[in-house]
Design a protein around this motif. Structure first.
Motif, PDB file in Angstrom:
ATOM      1  N   LEU A  96       0.810  -1.223   0.000  1.00  0.00           N
ATOM      2  CA  LEU A  96       0.000   0.000   0.000  1.00  0.00           C
ATOM      3  C   LEU A  96       0.845   1.276   0.000  1.00  0.00           C
ATOM      4  CD1 LEU A  96      -2.661  -1.092   2.651  1.00  0.00           C
ATOM      5  CD2 LEU A  96      -3.024  -0.860   0.179  1.00  0.00           C
ATOM      6  N   LEU A  97       2.172   1.123   0.061  1.00  0.00           N
ATOM      7  CA  LEU A  97       3.038   2.294   0.251  1.00  0.00           C
ATOM      8  C   LEU A  97       3.861   2.595  -0.994  1.00  0.00           C
ATOM      9  CD1 LEU A  97       4.183   1.374   3.864  1.00  0.00           C
ATOM     10  CD2 LEU A  97       2.364   2.956   3.189  1.00  0.00           C
ATOM     11  N   ALA A  98       4.042   3.887  -1.254  1.00  0.00           N
ATOM     12  CA  ALA A  98       4.774   4.334  -2.444  1.00  0.00           C
ATOM     13  C   ALA A  98       6.206   4.703  -2.075  1.00  0.00           C
ATOM     14  CB  ALA A  98       4.064   5.546  -3.043  1.00  0.00           C
ATOM     15  N   GLU A  99       7.077   4.769  -3.069  1.00  0.00           N
ATOM     16  CA  GLU A  99       8.447   5.224  -2.821  1.00  0.00           C
ATOM     17  C   GLU A  99       8.429   6.721  -2.507  1.00  0.00           C
ATOM     18  OE1 GLU A  99      11.220   4.070  -5.792  1.00  0.00           O
ATOM     19  OE2 GLU A  99      10.957   1.935  -5.371  1.00  0.00           O
ATOM     20  N   HIS A 100       9.355   7.135  -1.618  1.00  0.00           N
ATOM     21  CA  HIS A 100       9.305   8.545  -1.150  1.00  0.00           C
ATOM     22  C   HIS A 100       9.860   9.526  -2.182  1.00  0.00           C
ATOM     23  CE1 HIS A 100      13.596   8.207  -0.256  1.00  0.00           C
ATOM     24  NE2 HIS A 100      13.365   7.214   0.583  1.00  0.00           N
ATOM     25  N   GLN A 101      10.732   9.077  -3.089  1.00  0.00           N
ATOM     26  CA  GLN A 101      11.265   9.927  -4.162  1.00  0.00           C
ATOM     27  C   GLN A 101      11.974  11.170  -3.640  1.00  0.00           C
ATOM     28  OE1 GLN A 101       8.135  10.763  -6.975  1.00  0.00           O
ATOM     29  NE2 GLN A 101       7.602   8.603  -7.263  1.00  0.00           N
ATOM     30  N   GLN A 102      12.649  11.044  -2.507  1.00  0.00           N
ATOM     31  CA  GLN A 102      13.358  12.173  -1.915  1.00  0.00           C
ATOM     32  C   GLN A 102      14.869  11.968  -2.037  1.00  0.00           C
ATOM     33  OE1 GLN A 102      11.632  14.818  -0.535  1.00  0.00           O
ATOM     34  NE2 GLN A 102       9.769  13.736  -1.167  1.00  0.00           N
ATOM     35  N   THR A 103      15.590  13.065  -2.240  1.00  0.00           N
ATOM     36  CA  THR A 103      17.043  13.057  -2.126  1.00  0.00           C
ATOM     37  C   THR A 103      17.377  13.371  -0.683  1.00  0.00           C
ATOM     38  OG1 THR A 103      17.296  13.812  -4.398  1.00  0.00           O
ATOM     39  CG2 THR A 103      19.193  14.079  -2.923  1.00  0.00           C
ATOM     40  N   VAL A 117      11.245   3.592   0.561  1.00  0.00           N
ATOM     41  CA  VAL A 117       9.843   3.843   0.920  1.00  0.00           C
ATOM     42  C   VAL A 117       9.717   4.697   2.182  1.00  0.00           C
ATOM     43  CG1 VAL A 117       7.678   2.754   1.655  1.00  0.00           C
ATOM     44  CG2 VAL A 117       9.041   1.741  -0.190  1.00  0.00           C
ATOM     45  N   PHE A 118      10.427   4.321   3.223  1.00  0.00           N
ATOM     46  CA  PHE A 118      10.291   5.010   4.512  1.00  0.00           C
ATOM     47  C   PHE A 118      11.389   6.047   4.728  1.00  0.00           C
ATOM     48  CE2 PHE A 118       7.890   1.135   5.331  1.00  0.00           C
ATOM     49  CZ  PHE A 118       6.793   1.638   5.990  1.00  0.00           C
ATOM     50  N   LEU A 119      10.994   7.171   5.341  1.00  0.00           N
ATOM     51  CA  LEU A 119      11.952   8.184   5.782  1.00  0.00           C
ATOM     52  C   LEU A 119      11.917   8.267   7.301  1.00  0.00           C
ATOM     53  CD1 LEU A 119      11.456  11.160   3.287  1.00  0.00           C
ATOM     54  CD2 LEU A 119      13.347   9.530   3.403  1.00  0.00           C
ATOM     55  N   PRO A 120      13.081   8.366   7.951  1.00  0.00           N
ATOM     56  CA  PRO A 120      13.102   8.520   9.404  1.00  0.00           C
ATOM     57  C   PRO A 120      12.853   9.982   9.799  1.00  0.00           C
ATOM     58  CG  PRO A 120      15.325   8.518   8.576  1.00  0.00           C
ATOM     59  CD  PRO A 120      14.430   8.337   7.368  1.00  0.00           C
ATOM     60  N   TYR A 121      12.209  10.177  10.965  1.00  0.00           N
ATOM     61  CA  TYR A 121      12.060  11.559  11.451  1.00  0.00           C
ATOM     62  C   TYR A 121      12.589  11.737  12.865  1.00  0.00           C
ATOM     63  CZ  TYR A 121       7.795   9.854  13.772  1.00  0.00           C
ATOM     64  OH  TYR A 121       6.902   9.158  14.548  1.00  0.00           O
ATOM     65  N   ASP A 122      12.824  10.631  13.601  1.00  0.00           N
ATOM     66  CA  ASP A 122      13.514  10.733  14.889  1.00  0.00           C
ATOM     67  C   ASP A 122      13.973   9.345  15.314  1.00  0.00           C
ATOM     68  OD1 ASP A 122      11.418   9.360  16.188  1.00  0.00           O
ATOM     69  OD2 ASP A 122      10.488  11.176  16.945  1.00  0.00           O
ATOM     70  N   TYR A 123      14.732   9.292  16.397  1.00  0.00           N
ATOM     71  CA  TYR A 123      15.157   8.002  16.933  1.00  0.00           C
ATOM     72  C   TYR A 123      15.374   8.136  18.433  1.00  0.00           C
ATOM     73  CZ  TYR A 123      20.024   9.637  17.224  1.00  0.00           C
ATOM     74  OH  TYR A 123      21.168  10.331  17.538  1.00  0.00           O
ATOM     75  N   GLY A 124      15.445   6.970  19.103  1.00  0.00           N
ATOM     76  CA  GLY A 124      15.671   6.959  20.548  1.00  0.00           C
ATOM     77  C   GLY A 124      16.001   5.554  21.011  1.00  0.00           C
ATOM     78  N   TYR A 125      16.197   5.425  22.317  1.00  0.00           N
ATOM     79  CA  TYR A 125      16.571   4.135  22.906  1.00  0.00           C
ATOM     80  C   TYR A 125      15.571   3.802  24.014  1.00  0.00           C
ATOM     81  CZ  TYR A 125      21.001   5.592  20.778  1.00  0.00           C
ATOM     82  OH  TYR A 125      21.961   6.040  19.910  1.00  0.00           O
TER      83      TYR A 125
END
Length: 327
Positions: A96-103, A117-125
């Motif tokens: 159901l998901l499209a490629e993000h097409q981002q540089t 497909v996926f882009l990260p926006y944050d991370y943690g532990y």
């Protein structure tokens, strides 16, 4: 005529407003809440997109994936925001998901990032949080936690919550085939397993358990917003499980250009500045962190599975957890 001018102006303004497109984003409730980063991000994006951004708040990251599976091609979402890296393979399997097409710009995600497909926006532990004014001698390892049955805990359901799933992966990573006995140990002092993070964290703040599953960065909120320094993350010598939170565009989006504009916006300072001081996680680009982050525990070792490993064994690990906790 002069009496009709205000009415005409209202009609013109209303017509312009009606022409604005709406971008619908499924996310988790704490992101979209008044105290989360959502409102500030909505305001910043709407200022540059000439559109309306609509958050649909669900319980947690796993709930977003479950909703996506349920709705399929009829989903009203343009973007999903709030899954984590352990769910990538399962989410892609929905087709159901499209490629993000981002540089991609330079990202500061541990172990780097490469996905079409996926882009990260944050991370943690993931970590167990405690109140140092009430718990003077916190555990210094997962092994010590298991050896101290007097310590009570709160955590989230791995079937509905990404933090809950994170704990499941943490236990699997450390104990592998011994994981069922670990769950049985924890079940003896578990006060509650909640559907999402907000419920269990709220119970912890009311003093209903010694420890709650959250993130090493959670104490930053209490320091910055409340000037309270007693909430701390127990630093476990075995290492802490890493979580990277991600977003993706739906193939069925009625606003594909707007959705990709949002994905590009997500990796700019205008979005990322609200990650550390709104979602209380680490941003994925170099940006100024609140002073409170200088007081945080930094894990010596970041633990993780590949998304393929999680996809292959998640059902088996969930059964082991469920069988252990319902005894």
């Amino acid at each position: 005529m002069y009496k009709l001018l205000p009415l005409l102006m209202l009609l013109v303004a209303g017509s312009a407003f009606a022409k604005q497109e709406t971008l619908t984003i499924y996310t988790y409730s704490s992101f979209a809440s008044d105290w989360g980063p959502g409102p500030a991000i909505k305001q910043a994006f709407e200022a540059e997109c000439d559109c309306q951004l609509k958050f649909v708040a669900l319980d947690d990251g796993v709930s977003i994936l479950n909703r996506l599976r349920l709705e399929g091609k009829h989903s009203k979402a343009d973007v999903i925001l709030g899954l984590d890296d352990s769910l990538l393979a399962a989410a892609k399997a929905t087709d159901l998901l499209a490629e993000h097409q981002q540089t991609l710009p330079a990202l500061s995600v541990p172990n780097g990032w490469s996905d079409s497909v996926f882009l990260p926006y944050d991370y943690g532990y993931f970590a167990f949080i405690y109140n140092a004014e009430k718990l003077k001698n916190p555990p210094h390892s997962f092994a010590e936690l298991l050896e101290r049955p007097e310590l009570t805990i709160l955590y989230q359901d791995p079937r509905t919550s990404t933090p809950g799933q994170g704990l499941m992966l943490w236990v699997q990573k450390l104990y592998d085939e011994q994981a069922p006995s670990v769950w049985q140990n924890l079940a003896q002092r578990t006060v509650a397993v909640t559907k999402g993070w907000s419920e269990s964290y709220g119970m912890f703040l009311k003093g209903e358990a010694d420890l709650v599953l959250s993130y090493t960065s959670s104490p930053a909120y209490h320091i910055s917003a409340e000037q309270q320094h007693q909430y701390k993350a127990a630093n476990f010598s075995e290492g802490h499980y890493l979580q990277v939170e991600v977003a993706a565009v739906l193939k069925t989006s009625s606003q594909p250009q707007l959705a990709r504009q949002f994905m590009a916006f997500m990796l700019t300072p205008a979005f990322q500045q609200h990650v550390a001081s709104g979602n209380w996680m680490y941003p994925v680009i170099d940006t100024l962190l609140p002073d409170s982050f200088a007081e945080l525990t930094v894990p010596e070792q970041a633990l993780s599975f590949s998304t393929e490993q999680v996809s292959k064994q998640r059902s088996q690990w969930l059964r082991a957890w469920r069988n252990a906790v319902i005894r």
